[in-house]
Design a protein around this motif. Structure first.
Motif, PDB file in Angstrom:
ATOM      1  N   HIS A  10      41.634  44.000  37.024  1.00 46.47           N
ATOM      2  CA  HIS A  10      40.208  44.201  36.249  1.00 46.47           C
ATOM      3  C   HIS A  10      39.257  43.199  36.391  1.00 46.47           C
TER       4      HIS A  10
ATOM      5  N   GLN B 255      45.582  39.887  34.806  1.00 48.81           N
ATOM      6  CA  GLN B 255      45.032  41.027  35.328  1.00 48.81           C
ATOM      7  C   GLN B 255      43.916  41.147  36.401  1.00 48.81           C
TER       8      GLN B 255
ATOM      9  N   HIS C 244      40.481  38.695  31.884  1.00 47.45           N
ATOM     10  CA  HIS C 244      41.461  39.505  32.572  1.00 47.45           C
ATOM     11  C   HIS C 244      42.273  38.694  33.448  1.00 47.45           C
TER      12      HIS C 244
END
Length: 244
Positions: free
Chosen positions: A181, A178, A173
């Motif tokens: 996450h 991200q 992630h």
């Protein structure tokens, strides 16, 4: 398994190893009851000696110059770093055709391990790492999530593998931009674990990516405290400098 490991350490000639398994796996004289162990150890050997010390796209077989981001985390002793050490630069890396073939062979070996095998969970881990290098992030996450699902309420080695799967999911992630996450999965690492300091350090980079500079510095203050004196993270000073 120990005998197989000793055998693999003596296999200095990789060309011989390819001749042994690449064309016809049946030519290998597998000790009775050791088939999956041999497949797993061969796959681990092939992957760890492929010199993929940086994130590389192996999905385009015809390419030789690939983009990568540096890192140094060993990750389940496969020499794989899915985190990238928080760096954002790219470098050119040449991957020869034999090296790509080596990764393909490692993947084929672990995929041939049966679900009932004692080595199935470890094989899933290697599959997940290889999928990441192939930039198939969805498949990579699936393999690591499968490990988490299959090791629920498990102890000892399986619990350790589950924890490493959390790490790799977080790193996937993070590498996919991200960080939110990633933080979710770093928080899954138990504070009683020997890996907790590593989670603190890596989540510091995720906080930095999110602009949470105060939290990132808080992580570094924790790492630099006397409590973690036996867990040195010299790389943490890079993050500290970048934040300031």
């Amino acid at each position: 398994v120990k005998q197989l490991n000793n055998l693999l350490r003596r296999l200095k000639d990789q060309a011989y190893l390819f001749d042994l398994v690449s064309n016809d796996y049946s030519v290998v004289k597998i000790p009775k009851g050791k088939g999956d162990a041999l497949k797993f150890e061969l796959a681990k050997y092939l992957f760890s000696t492929a010199n993929l010390d940086q994130n590389v796209d192996l999905s385009a077989k015809e390419k030789t110059n690939e983009t990568s981001s540096s890192g140094d985390d060993e990750g389940y002793s496969f020499g794989s770093d899915l985190f990238g050490g928080g760096s954002s630069g790219t470098t050119q890396k040449t991957i020869s055709a034999p090296r790509i073939e080596q990764i393909d062979l490692a993947e084929a070996l672990v995929k041939s391990i049966d679900k009932s095998s004692d080595f199935y969970l470890q094989s899933l881990f290697i599959e997940g790492v290889i999928a990441y290098y192939n930039q198939d992030f969805e498949l990579s996450l699936k393999k690591f999530l499968d490990i988490i699902s299959l090791t629920k309420n498990q102890k000892d080695e399986k619990k350790r593998l589950r924890e490493l799967a959390y790490f790799q999911i977080a790193r996937v992630h993070f590498g996919s931009q991200q960080p939110n996450h990633a933080l979710f999965y770093y928080d899954k690492i138990d504070q009683s674990s020997w890996n907790w300091p590593e989670a603190i350090y890596e989540s510091g980079w995720a906080h930095y990516r999110l602009g949470n500079y105060g939290k990132a510095l808080g992580n570094l203050i924790s790492l630099h405290s006397p409590f973690f004196v036996d867990f040195p993270f010299p790389e943490s000073h890079i993050l500290e400098a970048v934040i300031y």
